[in-house]
Design an enzyme around this catalytic site. Structure first.
Site, mmCIF file in Angstrom:
data_model
loop_
_atom_site.group_PDB
_atom_site.id
_atom_site.type_symbol
_atom_site.label_atom_id
_atom_site.label_comp_id
_atom_site.label_asym_id
_atom_site.label_seq_id
_atom_site.Cartn_x
_atom_site.Cartn_y
_atom_site.Cartn_z
ATOM 1 N N ALA A 58 0.883 -1.102 0.032
ATOM 2 C CA ALA A 58 -0.137 -0.058 0.208
ATOM 3 C C ALA A 58 0.769 1.191 0.032
ATOM 4 O O ALA A 58 0.510 2.092 -0.653
ATOM 5 C CB ALA A 58 -0.898 -0.212 1.259
ATOM 6 N N SER B 150 2.963 -7.979 -5.682
ATOM 7 C CA SER B 150 3.568 -7.002 -5.848
ATOM 8 C C SER B 150 4.160 -6.542 -7.287
ATOM 9 O O SER B 150 4.154 -5.484 -7.795
ATOM 10 C CB SER B 150 4.841 -7.016 -4.921
ATOM 11 N N HIS C 257 9.236 4.237 8.264
ATOM 12 C CA HIS C 257 8.769 3.939 9.608
ATOM 13 C C HIS C 257 10.084 3.484 9.993
ATOM 14 O O HIS C 257 10.812 2.761 9.618
ATOM 15 C CB HIS C 257 7.765 2.869 9.815
ATOM 16 N N GLU D 4 -1.148 3.710 17.039
ATOM 17 C CA GLU D 4 -1.846 2.810 16.488
ATOM 18 C C GLU D 4 -2.197 1.574 17.399
ATOM 19 O O GLU D 4 -3.356 0.891 17.006
ATOM 20 C CB GLU D 4 -0.925 2.182 15.311
ATOM 21 N N GLU E 75 -0.012 11.697 15.720
ATOM 22 C CA GLU E 75 -0.446 10.314 16.041
ATOM 23 C C GLU E 75 -1.633 9.705 16.700
ATOM 24 O O GLU E 75 -1.783 8.410 16.925
ATOM 25 C CB GLU E 75 0.945 9.716 16.774
ATOM 26 N N GLU F 135 -4.934 11.102 12.559
ATOM 27 C CA GLU F 135 -5.067 9.839 11.977
ATOM 28 C C GLU F 135 -6.130 9.091 12.190
ATOM 29 O O GLU F 135 -6.541 8.192 11.489
ATOM 30 C CB GLU F 135 -3.870 8.771 12.074
ATOM 31 N N SER G 283 -0.350 -1.727 9.219
ATOM 32 C CA SER G 283 0.840 -2.723 9.148
ATOM 33 C C SER G 283 0.879 -3.862 10.210
ATOM 34 O O SER G 283 -0.214 -3.918 10.946
ATOM 35 C CB SER G 283 2.264 -2.069 9.581
#
Length: 493
Positions: free
Chosen positions: A47, A78, A132, A221, A390, A394, A415
């Protein structure tokens, strides 16, 4: 390899955690010119890999994709994604040696293998990029000293990176240069050009550090962005059905409710979200949010502590070594929840306002969750700007994934690292909410409007002041001023 953050002394840790500077628009006057004419090779076409590549190509950069030979030979997903979008594709051996910038956009668990494979092939003085910093910070990856190491981290899923770019905008982005790898002093120029090419400079860029990005990203997250939405979805759906609501209605109220409620966050923060409620409902949502904080704040702080200490990353990497046994087990368990298997809401109409009126406890969960995550990050040395992006910023983007295909879609888009942390949090939060919060709910907290009650003007004034003066609201008002071209994501219907 040793955890890089844990090798730093206290002063260095605090310095890295506190790296945060909102960059002026004028600093991006050159756009992505620094990278024009250079060969850029992206490793990985998921993505982030595909959508960043599309934006960078549309910005005039030379983009190709390096994939493993077997992925090309077997025409894996991919390879198909890259070729169907007209990109040049080759093996590591074919593309890496001539690349000026190699960008590693594979999943976290593949980073060490990717580094081991591509580093011997990279030419002297090239640059290596991440979106990241887990590999650098938590795994302590050592990169060749002649190589510049940079990060450009869009603060949203890859699909939204592309959609915002196509709308003529972008998404807020963190950029950083690894202090151990900037031999030519070009790291910041590379990171700025990369951010500009993806559209990030149109929405706001923070100059940060690998450490600050990783620690704040993991916290957001695991808690409010994914863990709280998962726990809230499960307990709210179960409560609605237990109260006799039509399962299809309950499903739609939850699935599209998060998206609609958090859309107000994007436009006007917690203040606007709460202002969408009647005064009676606002007071009730505020009181419920305070109770949620009592019930979950210790869990938020535990996650922050485990992220700072490295306990979380070491636990997750142990699961990697065990073939992701826990991750796959928890993913399967999520797929068996009642919410995930609830009926489709064909023909059921819910107005935008009804999502607010009938979802007061959901509003409370959002308010409490954002504020707890923000406060925990700031208390740990992370600057308010990073903590805002964060947590609050988001959240509408993640809620949008639930609207598409419920929790399954959220966990597919995020992820594996985020998904693992989500399960750690939601497995503890779900029973707490089910056993402590849900029995406290009153008529009008979920599934129907809040009854009108007499309002104490002073009490309402104090609640409004508390909402508007929380630090996440103060910094949010400043940062949203930069994003004057924000487009609405969606609202449920």
């Amino acid at each position: 390899m040793a955890n890089y953050f844990n090798t730093l002394n206290l002063r260095e840790k605090l310095d890295q955690l506190g790296r945060c500077r909102f960059m002026d628009r004028s600093e991006f006057a050159d756009g992505c010119n620094f990278l024009k004419g250079k060969k850029i090779v992206i490793v990985g076409c998921g993505a982030q890999g595909l959508n960043q590549g599309l934006n960078m190509r549309d910005s005039g950069l030379d983009i190709a994709y390096a994939l493993r030979a077997e992925a090309i030979a077997e025409k894996r997903a991919s390879f198909t994604r890259a070729t169907e979008n007209g990109f040049k594709v080759g093996t590591y051996q074919e593309l890496i040696p001539t690349a000026d910038l190699v960008i590693n956009l594979t999943p976290d668990k593949q980073h060490s293998k990717v580094v081991a494979d591509v580093m011997p092939l990279m030419k002297q003085g090239a640059a290596f990029g991440y979106s990241h910093g887990f590999n650098i910070v938590e795994q302590g990856e050592q990169i060749r000293k002649d190589i510049t190491v940079v990060m450009t981290a869009p603060k949203c899923p890859g699909t939204e990176v592309r959609e915002e770019y196509k709308r003529g905008f972008g998404v807020p982005t963190l950029i950083a240069v690894h202090p151990e790898n900037d031999p030519k002093g070009e790291g910041m120029a590379i990171a700025k050009a990369w951010a500009s090419a993806t559209g990030g400079d149109r929405a706001g860029v923070l100059e940060s550090s690998f450490v600050a990005e990783v620690k704040s990203d993991l916290m957001g997250e695991q808690t409010i962005l994914c863990g709280m939405l998962q726990a809230g979805s499960i307990v709210c759906y179960d409560k609605l059905v237990a109260d006799g609501k039509d399962p299809a209605y309950a499903s739609k109220l939850i699935q599209y409710g998060w998206e609609t409620i958090t859309e107000a966050l994007k436009q006007g923060g917690i203040t606007l979200m709460m202002d969408r409620l009647s005064n009676s409902a606002k007071i009730r949502a505020f009181e419920l949010a305070e109770e949620i904080k009592v019930q979950l704040n210790d869990l938020y702080l535990k996650h922050m502590d485990d992220i700072i200490s490295g306990e979380f990353s070491s636990t997750m990497m142990a699961d990697w070594a065990n073939g992701d046994a826990n991750l796959f087990k928890w993913r399967e368990e999520t797929g068996k929840t009642a919410f995930e298997n609830s009926p489709k809401a064909d023909g059921i109409k819910i107005s935008e306002q009804e999502y607010f009126d009938n979802g007061v406890v959901m509003v409370a969960m959002v308010k409490a969750g954002v504020e707890m995550a923000f406060d925990a990050m700031v208390a740990s040395g992370i600057y308010e700007e990073s903590a805002y992006y964060e947590s609050l910023h988001e959240l509408p983007l993640i809620a949008n994934t639930i609207a598409r295909k419920r929790l399954y879609e959220m966990n597919v888009v995020i992820s594996d690292t985020a998904e693992y942390g989500n399960y750690l949090f939601s497995h503890v939060a779900t029973p707490i909410l089910a056993e402590k919060l849900i029995p406290m709910l009153q008529k009008g907290d979920l599934g129907e409007p809040t009854p009108t009650v007499e309002i104490d003007n002073v009490y309402l004034r104090d609640i409004n002041d508390a909402i508007r003066n929380h630090p996440v609201e103060l910094i949010g008002q400043e940062l949203r001023g930069y994003m004057t071209d924000m487009k609405r994501i969606a609202v449920g219907d």
